[in-house]
Design a protein around this motif. Structure first.
Motif, PDB file in Angstrom:
ATOM      1  N   ASP A   6      52.776   9.148   9.977  1.00 16.92           N
ATOM      2  CA  ASP A   6      54.215   9.378   9.932  1.00 16.92           C
ATOM      3  C   ASP A   6      54.876   8.348   9.027  1.00 16.92           C
ATOM      4  N   ALA A   7      55.913   8.763   8.338  1.00 19.58           N
ATOM      5  CA  ALA A   7      56.631   7.846   7.463  1.00 19.58           C
ATOM      6  C   ALA A   7      57.223   6.706   8.280  1.00 19.58           C
ATOM      7  N   SER A   8      57.188   5.546   7.697  1.00 16.50           N
ATOM      8  CA  SER A   8      57.720   4.370   8.382  1.00 16.50           C
ATOM      9  C   SER A   8      59.219   4.497   8.549  1.00 16.50           C
ATOM     10  N   THR A   9      59.720   4.012   9.698  1.00 16.11           N
ATOM     11  CA  THR A   9      61.156   4.024   9.953  1.00 16.11           C
ATOM     12  C   THR A   9      61.730   2.611   9.926  1.00 16.11           C
ATOM     13  N   GLU A  10      60.958   1.651   9.407  1.00 21.28           N
ATOM     14  CA  GLU A  10      61.447   0.283   9.330  1.00 21.28           C
ATOM     15  C   GLU A  10      62.676   0.224   8.433  1.00 21.28           C
ATOM     16  N   PRO A  11      63.779  -0.392   8.905  1.00 18.32           N
ATOM     17  CA  PRO A  11      64.967  -0.532   8.054  1.00 18.32           C
ATOM     18  C   PRO A  11      64.694  -1.501   6.912  1.00 18.32           C
ATOM     19  N   GLY A  12      65.387  -1.327   5.815  1.00 20.17           N
ATOM     20  CA  GLY A  12      65.229  -2.190   4.657  1.00 20.17           C
ATOM     21  C   GLY A  12      66.566  -2.685   4.152  1.00 20.17           C
ATOM     22  N   PRO A  13      66.583  -3.320   2.980  1.00 20.34           N
ATOM     23  CA  PRO A  13      67.837  -3.854   2.437  1.00 20.34           C
ATOM     24  C   PRO A  13      68.948  -2.822   2.323  1.00 20.34           C
ATOM     25  N   ALA A  14      68.607  -1.577   2.019  1.00 20.24           N
ATOM     26  CA  ALA A  14      69.638  -0.542   1.912  1.00 20.24           C
ATOM     27  C   ALA A  14      70.316  -0.271   3.251  1.00 20.24           C
ATOM     28  N   ASP A  15      69.655  -0.646   4.354  1.00 20.93           N
ATOM     29  CA  ASP A  15      70.224  -0.483   5.695  1.00 20.93           C
ATOM     30  C   ASP A  15      70.978  -1.727   6.145  1.00 20.93           C
ATOM     31  N   GLY A  16      70.912  -2.786   5.351  1.00 22.38           N
ATOM     32  CA  GLY A  16      71.621  -4.000   5.712  1.00 22.38           C
ATOM     33  C   GLY A  16      70.743  -5.169   6.113  1.00 22.38           C
ATOM     34  N   THR A  17      69.425  -5.011   6.088  1.00 20.40           N
ATOM     35  CA  THR A  17      68.577  -6.159   6.414  1.00 20.40           C
ATOM     36  C   THR A  17      68.756  -7.233   5.345  1.00 20.40           C
ATOM     37  N   LEU A  18      68.649  -8.498   5.761  1.00 18.66           N
ATOM     38  CA  LEU A  18      68.849  -9.621   4.839  1.00 18.66           C
ATOM     39  C   LEU A  18      67.650 -10.566   4.911  1.00 18.66           C
ATOM     40  N   PRO A  19      67.219 -11.081   3.779  1.00 21.18           N
ATOM     41  CA  PRO A  19      66.122 -12.050   3.795  1.00 21.18           C
ATOM     42  C   PRO A  19      66.611 -13.400   4.291  1.00 21.18           C
ATOM     43  N   ASP A  20      65.684 -14.225   4.732  1.00 20.66           N
ATOM     44  CA  ASP A  20      66.037 -15.584   5.137  1.00 20.66           C
ATOM     45  C   ASP A  20      66.723 -16.296   3.976  1.00 20.66           C
ATOM     46  N   GLY A  21      67.716 -17.114   4.313  1.00 26.78           N
ATOM     47  CA  GLY A  21      68.415 -17.871   3.275  1.00 26.78           C
ATOM     48  C   GLY A  21      69.578 -17.139   2.653  1.00 26.78           C
ATOM     49  N   SER A  22      69.923 -15.953   3.173  1.00 30.35           N
ATOM     50  CA  SER A  22      71.059 -15.219   2.612  1.00 30.35           C
ATOM     51  C   SER A  22      72.362 -15.953   2.880  1.00 30.35           C
ATOM     52  N   THR A  23      73.288 -15.824   1.946  1.00 29.56           N
ATOM     53  CA  THR A  23      74.607 -16.453   2.071  1.00 29.56           C
ATOM     54  C   THR A  23      75.684 -15.411   1.791  1.00 29.56           C
ATOM     55  N   VAL A  24      76.925 -15.857   1.802  1.00 29.12           N
ATOM     56  CA  VAL A  24      78.033 -14.940   1.530  1.00 29.12           C
ATOM     57  C   VAL A  24      78.046 -14.470   0.085  1.00 29.12           C
ATOM     58  N   ASP A  25      77.218 -15.064  -0.759  1.00 29.89           N
ATOM     59  CA  ASP A  25      77.150 -14.664  -2.163  1.00 29.89           C
ATOM     60  C   ASP A  25      75.934 -13.800  -2.474  1.00 29.89           C
ATOM     61  N   THR A  26      75.117 -13.498  -1.480  1.00 26.08           N
ATOM     62  CA  THR A  26      73.942 -12.649  -1.678  1.00 26.08           C
ATOM     63  C   THR A  26      74.376 -11.233  -2.060  1.00 26.08           C
ATOM     64  N   GLU A  27      73.797 -10.728  -3.140  1.00 28.30           N
ATOM     65  CA  GLU A  27      74.183  -9.398  -3.627  1.00 28.30           C
ATOM     66  C   GLU A  27      73.288  -8.318  -3.022  1.00 28.30           C
ATOM     67  N   LEU A  28      73.463  -8.081  -1.740  1.00 31.17           N
ATOM     68  CA  LEU A  28      72.760  -7.026  -1.026  1.00 31.17           C
ATOM     69  C   LEU A  28      73.755  -6.292  -0.139  1.00 31.17           C
ATOM     70  N   PRO A  29      73.476  -5.032   0.202  1.00 32.70           N
ATOM     71  CA  PRO A  29      74.422  -4.259   1.015  1.00 32.70           C
ATOM     72  C   PRO A  29      74.828  -4.944   2.318  1.00 32.70           C
ATOM     73  N   GLY A  30      73.940  -5.744   2.907  1.00 33.82           N
ATOM     74  CA  GLY A  30      74.297  -6.434   4.143  1.00 33.82           C
ATOM     75  C   GLY A  30      75.487  -7.361   3.975  1.00 33.82           C
ATOM     76  N   ILE A  31      75.699  -7.845   2.733  1.00 32.41           N
ATOM     77  CA  ILE A  31      76.854  -8.706   2.433  1.00 32.41           C
ATOM     78  C   ILE A  31      77.956  -7.906   1.735  1.00 32.41           C
ATOM     79  N   THR A  32      77.600  -7.197   0.694  1.00 36.61           N
ATOM     80  CA  THR A  32      78.614  -6.463  -0.078  1.00 36.61           C
ATOM     81  C   THR A  32      79.225  -5.313   0.713  1.00 36.61           C
ATOM     82  N   GLY A  33      78.549  -4.877   1.796  1.00 35.59           N
ATOM     83  CA  GLY A  33      79.094  -3.803   2.625  1.00 35.59           C
ATOM     84  C   GLY A  33      80.138  -4.270   3.619  1.00 35.59           C
ATOM     85  N   LEU A  34      80.372  -5.581   3.710  1.00 34.88           N
ATOM     86  CA  LEU A  34      81.418  -6.097   4.610  1.00 34.88           C
ATOM     87  C   LEU A  34      82.794  -5.749   4.059  1.00 34.88           C
ATOM     88  N   ARG A  35      83.766  -5.659   4.944  1.00 29.26           N
ATOM     89  CA  ARG A  35      85.135  -5.397   4.499  1.00 29.26           C
ATOM     90  C   ARG A  35      85.587  -6.527   3.573  1.00 29.26           C
TER      91      ARG A  35
END
Length: 225
Positions: A72-101
């Motif tokens: 079965d295809a994996s259902t693990e969430p990824g960066p497109a779902d908002g997961t963030l790598p260790d060390g992320s900050t308010v300047d990280t250019e990933l949906p988990g940050i840029t998707g905030l209001r």
């Protein structure tokens, strides 16, 4: 008694040889027909083996074994779902940050700049989340805590989650969360739940009136129901 016409010895021998040859040919033809119609199980190749032999003859390489059923295809969430790598900050250019209001992100960046000037790095462990990611976290919490009621103290339903709407952020490490808990009101950033020292949301007016009282946990928040 009628006299018999004598047959020359050579003619008799030729007739006998011809008869034997004819009988042998008939027997061989009959055996060939039977072998083609009903091959012996002991010598007939299985269907798959015959196909493999044909493939080997055509390509020069043995046929590959049949592929196993795909998992079965994996259902693990990824960066497109908002997961963030260790060390992320308010300047990280990933949906988990840029998707905030935008207003929440602006307040976080202002706080982060001031915290950095004091030697404190504001890390972001979680920000915006997709509905699927939030649902995955909720199911994990139900499994961990043993019931939906207990899980609701820590993880909201996707339809009610401030993370899904882009209105909440989790700050780390503990030193950074403590810094923001003490100074966040001046940026409009408030800790909302007493049991989640890392969870902050924007509360307009907190700059002048201070942050509102905290709920014991998310299950006590009317907005989560």
């Amino acid at each position: 008694m009628t006299d018999m016409i004598p047959v020359p010895p050579r003619a008799t021998t030729a007739l006998i040889v011809a008869a034997i040859g004819l009988a042998g040919a008939v027997a061989l033809a009959a055996f060939a027909v039977l072998a083609a119609a009903d091959p012996s199980p002991a010598t007939a190749a299985p269907e798959g083996a015959r196909h493999d032999a044909a493939r080997t003859a055509e390509t020069g390489a043995p046929a590959a074994p049949a592929a196993a059923a795909a998992p079965d295809a994996s259902t693990e969430p990824g960066p497109a779902d908002g997961t963030l790598p260790d060390g992320s900050t308010v300047d990280t250019e990933l949906p988990g940050i840029t998707g905030l209001r935008p207003e929440l992100l602006a307040a976080l960046r202002a706080a982060s700049a001031d915290a950095s000037a004091e030697g404190v790095a504001l890390g972001v462990t979680s920000g915006w989340r997709s509905t699927a990611y939030q649902e995955r976290l909720l199911q994990d919490a139900i499994g961990q805590y043993g019931s939906a009621e207990e899980a609701a103290r820590w993880v909201a339903e996707p339809s009610a989650s401030a993370h899904v709407s882009g209105d909440a952020v989790d700050i780390g490490p503990a030193e950074a969360a403590a810094w923001l808990s003490e100074r966040g009101a001046s940026y409009g950033l408030c800790q909302i739940y007493a049991n989640e020292a890392w969870h902050f949301e924007l509360r307009p007016g907190a700059e002048t009136s201070g942050c509102p009282g905290m709920y014991a946990d998310a299950s006590q928040d009317p907005g989560m129901r």
